[in-house]
Design a protein around this motif. Structure first.
Motif, PDB file in Angstrom:
ATOM      1  N   ASN A   1      43.117  35.207  38.031  1.00 23.66           N
ATOM      2  CA  ASN A   1      42.091  36.158  38.394  1.00 23.66           C
ATOM      3  C   ASN A   1      42.660  37.378  39.115  1.00 23.66           C
ATOM      4  O   ASN A   1      42.202  38.492  38.930  1.00 23.66           O
TER       5      ASN A   1
ATOM      6  N   VAL B   1      42.365  41.414  38.147  1.00 30.65           N
ATOM      7  CA  VAL B   1      41.859  42.490  38.980  1.00 30.65           C
ATOM      8  C   VAL B   1      42.897  43.606  39.110  1.00 30.65           C
ATOM      9  O   VAL B   1      42.575  44.786  38.968  1.00 30.65           O
TER      10      VAL B   1
ATOM     11  N   LYS C   1      38.744  47.377  44.365  1.00 33.21           N
ATOM     12  CA  LYS C   1      38.753  45.936  44.544  1.00 33.21           C
ATOM     13  C   LYS C   1      38.075  45.551  45.860  1.00 33.21           C
ATOM     14  O   LYS C   1      38.206  46.247  46.855  1.00 33.21           O
TER      15      LYS C   1
ATOM     16  N   PRO D   1      37.019  37.171  41.795  1.00 34.94           N
ATOM     17  CA  PRO D   1      37.402  38.562  41.984  1.00 34.94           C
ATOM     18  C   PRO D   1      36.215  39.487  41.784  1.00 34.94           C
ATOM     19  O   PRO D   1      35.352  39.235  40.951  1.00 34.94           O
TER      20      PRO D   1
ATOM     21  N   CYS E   1      32.046  36.823  32.658  1.00 36.44           N
ATOM     22  CA  CYS E   1      33.217  35.993  32.421  1.00 36.44           C
ATOM     23  C   CYS E   1      33.627  36.141  30.972  1.00 36.44           C
ATOM     24  O   CYS E   1      32.905  36.701  30.159  1.00 36.44           O
TER      25      CYS E   1
ATOM     26  N   TYR F   1      38.357  34.234  32.128  1.00 38.83           N
ATOM     27  CA  TYR F   1      38.333  35.071  33.319  1.00 38.83           C
ATOM     28  C   TYR F   1      36.952  35.058  33.945  1.00 38.83           C
ATOM     29  O   TYR F   1      35.937  34.916  33.266  1.00 38.83           O
TER      30      TYR F   1
ATOM     31  N   LEU G   1      34.656  37.531  36.661  1.00 38.79           N
ATOM     32  CA  LEU G   1      34.687  38.833  37.313  1.00 38.79           C
ATOM     33  C   LEU G   1      33.295  39.192  37.789  1.00 38.79           C
ATOM     34  O   LEU G   1      32.305  38.966  37.091  1.00 38.79           O
TER      35      LEU G   1
END
Lengths: 240, 387, 329, 158
Positions: free
Chosen positions: D3, D7, D20, D28, D75, D81, D83
């Motif tokens: 992850n 990012v 971020k 993330p 995702c 992943y 997010l």
């Protein structure tokens, strides 16, 4: 050819289906004839809420600590209380459970430290008038008379018996605070605590000792004050 | 309403090119399927634009069961929220409890004892079987066979008995709590549970002979309501319905929570993406759940699964979107904590919410009977949609 | 001859018919109870157990009484005349079929020489009344239900009639009594002589009485209750009773045509009516069994099935019967 | 950690527009400017490196004086992943473009955000009540400063 084969396998499978249901035709029904037969409720069953009383003295175990009222997610419990001037103990003057909004979640039972409130396996409390579902203290005590329970810790009752002051059984309000009982609040920064003292019946024998432990720890804990039980507690709260 | 009229107008234009329709003056009509309808599984209203028996357009109207659980939860301390989670999704409330507990645990970094994790898996999978049994029965009932519904409920009652014995309730368990479970299992539970799983495997065979090869059942489900993988993913369909669309996606494996990494189980995937596959995915999943339960019972560690929270604790600041594989799909819980006793914001994501969105898309041009089959095959549970 | 008194045929017929009517209404009540019991036991339940002590035998009586007392609700937008007459017609038409049911060698209201033709004609009235109910209720579900029943009849009535033709060919008569009399030995029963015809008849008859798997007009899960959504009280009861009486009628016809009618299994004529009722009940039970086992067909699948499978099969049966009959002759 | 890579790659790719946020190592999160939201989601969906094609949930949060926020929980089915994409909104005039074109499943989630928080979904063709009654006139109920209407009963405070 495929079609014919499908046709016959279709018929075959229809007949097989008939046999599955036919097999059940001969079986004995699994349902109960309700008003005549009744299901035996398991011990942990969470049915209607009752107030428990001491089997010896017949007095309510409730010490009006208001923990159940605070634990209730729907606000179904309303307690008024008074202090007995002689013993300086609280006792409930009004204890109402509104069964129309009660969710039977059992959080009140878990929050109680005095075996005072319990969800029992009783059911069948249908009424024609909704207002009859709001149970007052007498009704709740009456319902709880025949409920068996293993006393978890009953220092209050014992003390009361020793001191022979029946009207106010239960601890002082301060004592109640600790019984929700975090052991070492300081150690965990996120303020989340286990409370093994809350374990159920299995540890009943050891319970007296534990209560003492808690009592000795009381003063520091009272300072923590994040139990949600603050000084307003001394005021009478009429709940909703 | 104007939009609907517009819509009808469009089709009338098309009809004018059709000589039969022009001569007979056919006309589309609106049918309100629901809010009170036997096969909308709760109070869902589908406004159907129909051309005879053929569906031209489906418009779902939801919100009849909206109880504002998110708003209620903002006003409750963390411990008080689990009973509301039971009611958020009452057909698999064990899993709804779990997702909430998981979310709070991840924010508060609370350790869960191994025994509690195992118990969660056992009860979660039992709950999944119970929910799929209802699905199985209701699906058959929506196709017109009433008997399977009773058989499904019969087996489900056995699971309910196991639940009641452990946590005292048959529907709203309030069992999986923050940091653990509310009570340890009774002695003898393991044996009963094992007995049940072996019985369940036998019964599933009965189930399969009753429906799986039945030509009527096949004709009602095969190639009906085909949802290709891209469409399912785009609409956020999840759970067995997504797997039936041929997507290999199971949160238990792909974003593991609890101790699911430790167990071995298969993920069934569909090939035709139709109603039949969605049905079959769940039947296979019941078997897999039995497997998981058996593994978990064998490896059940000793210890104390309970974990009592302070009456009103403060959750550290943070936010997390927790998700679990519920019996219907991805069930999510998003909590924003500001370090208070109560959640600042709690958002629930019910899998049926997204699953319902795809139904209008794939049921166009089918018959009303097919719509019923599709609706049932997605296992829509309205409380989860309306929250 | 009735109770030893010589009576003119017309009076005799009237008495038989009245007797039949009474028996049949009782039978309908019994069938409703029986259906509930069968479904309950298939579904591992008990069914009615309380009313009347013994296995809830008087449950249907109680239900009928309840329905009688209920308010008669007529939708404001309904077509009142059509709405009113629909249940009457369906009930009347069902009763009319009993004229030619051969209960025993002598017990038949009228042994018409076109008996079977009469039945085929009369049973069709049921569909008209369903269509009337669907239209008259002014409800979209009802309309769809009524239309389904009309669409359905075109499909199953043809194979139904063709399957009966095989029997007629063998008996060389349209009269019910002649057809039954023809099957005097067990091996002469038409179910042995033409099982295919019986199969086609059974399937088509299930469609005829609108029962699962062919209960499309009242498909509960799709059309709520189809044509009788808007009916309540006694009108609903008439539809309901008619459905069960109808079920008995098709079973009785199946008995008369294929299962040797009032003949006992050993070719005995005694206790004919008992054998007849027993056999009919057996067929009724099979229909019930179907209902509690199978899912429902889709409306177009029914037509497809009727035209693509039942009709060719019925033709095949008729052809084979004709060929063999001529060869044997 | 998968992850974290994701990012950092994303931040690299989108530069200043994707910022971020440290929330939770397992989840993330990026703050994205609402002007590039649609483009951002489209690119991460189509990019072979990310393939973030599955929208789990959209949650709006009302932070009172700190404005509002839309959280898109995404995702990737294939690459696993996860997010969270955050969009900060002005509380006075909350507006966000619709992402229905990229994720059709966002439809009802956006309608919900509109009806409960009053976030105007630009370009959404069907902004009508979803969960609330059709004649609802008592404001945006999930906002933190919502006072409630006559039917609203507050939980007693202890």
């Amino acid at each position: 050819m495929g079609m014919v084969k499908d046709f016959f396998s279709g018929i075959y499978n229809l007949v097989v289906g008939l046999f599955v249901t036919g097999k059940h035709l001969g079986r004995h029904a699994i349902t109960l004839q309700y008003p005549k037969e009744r299901w035996e409720m398991p011990e942990r069953s969470r049915g209607v809420v009752v107030l428990l009383s001491d089997p010896e003295t017949g007095e309510l175990n409730c010490t009006a600590c208001l923990l159940c009222m605070k634990a209730c997610p729907t606000g179904a419990i309303i307690i008024d209380r008074e202090k007995n001037p002689e013993t300086k103990r609280w006792f409930p003057t009004k204890f109402v459970i509104d069964n129309t909004i009660c969710a039977f979640c059992g959080l009140c039972e878990e929050s109680c430290n005095f075996d005072a409130i319990k969800l029992t396996g009783k059911y069948e409390f249908s009424v024609f008038d909704q207002s009859e579902l709001i149970y007052d203290m007498d009704r709740l005590a009456e319902l709880g008379r025949d409920v068996k329970y293993t006393p978890r810790k009953k220092p209050a009752a014992k003390k009361a018996a020793e001191q022979k002051k029946p009207p106010a059984e239960g601890k002082k309000p301060d004592e109640k605070k600790e019984d929700t009982a975090e052991k070492k609040p300081e150690e965990k920064p996120d303020k989340i605590e286990t409370n093994p003292a809350e374990k159920k019946e299995e540890k009943a024998e050891a319970s007296d000792k534990k209560t003492e432990d808690q009592e000795s720890r009381k003063p520091e804990e009272a300072k923590q004050g994040d139990l949600g039980l603050d000084k307003e507690e001394d005021k009478k709260e009429s709940g909703n | 309403m104007d939009e609907k009229e517009l819509h009808i107008g469009e089709h009338q234009e098309q009809d004018e090119q059709n000589p039969v329709a022009r001569e007979l003056h056919t006309e589309e009509f609106l049918v309100n399927m629901g809010p009170q309808h036997p096969s909308t599984h709760g109070v869902c209203r589908l406004l159907l634009t129909m051309d005879g028996e053929v569906i031209v357009k489906v418009e779902p109207y939801i919100g009849y069961l909206h109880r504002a659980i998110e708003k209620i939860c903002e006003n409750r301390i963390y411990n008080q929220i689990t009973p509301f989670m039971d009611r958020f999704e009452y057909v698999s409330s064990m899993l709804a409890d779990w997702v909430y507990a998981l979310c709070v645990e991840r924010i508060g970094q609370i350790e869960v004892s191994p025994r509690a994790e195992y118990l969660r898996v056992i009860f979660g999978e039992l709950q999944r079987i119970a929910s799929h049994l209802i699905y199985w029965g209701v699906f058959a009932m929506d196709l017109g066979a009433v008997t399977p519904f009773l058989y499904g409920l019969r087996e489900r009652e056995m699971i309910m008995d196991l639940f009641e014995e452990t946590c005292g309730q048959r529907l709203t368990y309030n069992y999986i709590r923050i940091g653990g479970v509310s009570q340890d299992i009774n002695p003898g539970f393991e044996q009963k549970c094992k007995k049940f799983t072996s019985y369940m495997c036998q019964v599933l065979e009965d189930y399969e002979t009753l429906l799986n090869e039945n030509p009527i059942f096949l004709s009602r489900t095969k190639n009906i309501g085909v949802a290709p993988p891209e469409l399912s993913v785009a609409y956020g369909v999840s759970g067995p319905s997504l797997r039936a669309s041929g997507v290999n996606w199971d949160i238990r494996k792909d974003d593991p929570y609890g101790y699911y990494e430790k167990f071995e189980f298969e993920i069934p995937q569909g090939k035709n993406y139709d109603t039949w596959d969605r049905y079959q995915a769940r039947v296979i999943e019941m078997r897999e759940s039995c497997k998981i339960i058996e593994q978990a019972l064998d490896g059940l560690p000793e210890g104390d699964p309970t974990f009592k929270m302070r009456a009103s604790f403060k959750l550290p600041e943070g936010e997390y979107y927790a998700r679990i594989e519920s019996s219907r799909g991805e069930m999510g819980c998003y909590i924003v904590s500001k370090g208070e006793k109560k959640p600042y914001r709690l958002k629930l994501r019910g899998s049926s919410f997204n699953n319902l969105m795809i139904i209008p898309e794939i049921s166009k041009g089918l018959k009303i009977a097919d719509l019923v089959a599709i609706f049932a095959s997605y296992d829509i549970i309205m409380p989860e949609v309306d929250r | 001859m009735f109770l030893g008194i010589e009576l003119p045929q017309i009076v005799l017929s009237a008495i038989y018919f009245a007797l039949t009517l009474g028996v049949v209404l009782l039978m309908a009540l019994f069938l409703v109870w029986w259906e509930r019991k069968v479904s309950a036991h298939i579904q591992v339940r008990f069914g009615p157990m309380m009313t009347g002590k013994w296995h809830g035998w008087s449950q249907t009586l109680a239900d009928a009484l309840k329905l009688l007392q209920k308010e008669d609700i007529v939708p404001r937008a309904a077509d009142k005349g059509v709405y009113f007459w629909a249940p009457v017609i369906v009930f009347g038409a069902t009763m009319m079929t009993f004229v030619v049911i051969p209960w025993s060698p002598r017990f038949i209201a009228a042994d018409l020489n076109v008996g079977i033709l009469y039945i085929i004609a009369i049973t069709t009235f049921t569909i008209i009344s369903l269509l009337m109910a669907g239209w008259g209720s002014n409800n979209k579900y009802s309309l769809l239900g009524g239309m389904r029943s009309a669409a359905q009849i075109v499909s199953y009535e043809v194979p139904l009639t063709l399957s009966i033709m095989g029997v007629v060919l063998l008996a060389q008569s349209l009269s019910m009594q002649d057809i039954v009399a023809d099957q005097n030995k067990f091996w002469n029963w038409n179910i042995i002589r033409q099982p295919l015809g019986f199969l086609v008849y059974l399937v088509a008859a299930t469609a005829e009485v609108n029962r699962t798997p062919f209960d499309l007009p009242e498909a509960e899960q799709e059309l709520v209750a189809g044509f009788n959504v808007e009916y309540s009280g006694m009108k609903f009861a008439m539809f309901f009773l008619a459905e069960f009486v109808n079920m008995f009628v098709v079973a009785a016809i199946a008995t008369a045509l294929f299962l040797g009618g009032w003949w006992g299994p050993f070719g005995n004529e005694s206790l004919g009516w008992l054998w007849f009722v027993l056999k009919s009940m057996g067929v009724v039970f099979v229909l019930m069994w179907f209902r509690w086992t199978y899912p429902r067909l889709r409306v177009d699948h029914l037509m497809e099935f009727a035209w693509k499978w039942l009709l060719p099969l019925a033709f095949l049966n008729l052809l084979a019967t004709g060929l063999i009959y001529n060869l044997v002759k | 950690m998968q992850n974290e890579q994701l990012v950092s790659q994303l931040v690299e790719k989108f530069g200043a527009q994707a910022e971020k946020v440290e929330l939770n190592p397992a989840q993330p999160a990026l703050v994205v400017d609402k002007s590039i939201l649609v483009e951002f989601l489209k690119q991460i969906k189509e990019d072979e490196n990310f393939k973030i094609d599955y929208l789990s949930c959209i949650s709006a949060v009302d932070y009172l004086e700190n404005g509002m926020e839309m959280n898109y929980h995404l995702c990737s089915i294939e690459l696993r992943y996860k997010l969270t994409v955050k969009v900060k909104l002005d509380r006075e005039k909350p507006e966000v473009p619709t992402i229905r074109e990229i994720h059709p499943g966002a439809d009802w989630h956006e309608r919900e955000a509109w009806e409960l928080f009053g976030i105007d979904i630009k370009g959404h063709p069907n902004l009508k009540t979803l969960l609330l009654p059709e004649d609802w006139k008592d404001g945006w109920p999930m906002r933190r400063d919502w006072e409630g209407n006559d039917d609203f009963v507050k939980m007693p405070e202890f």
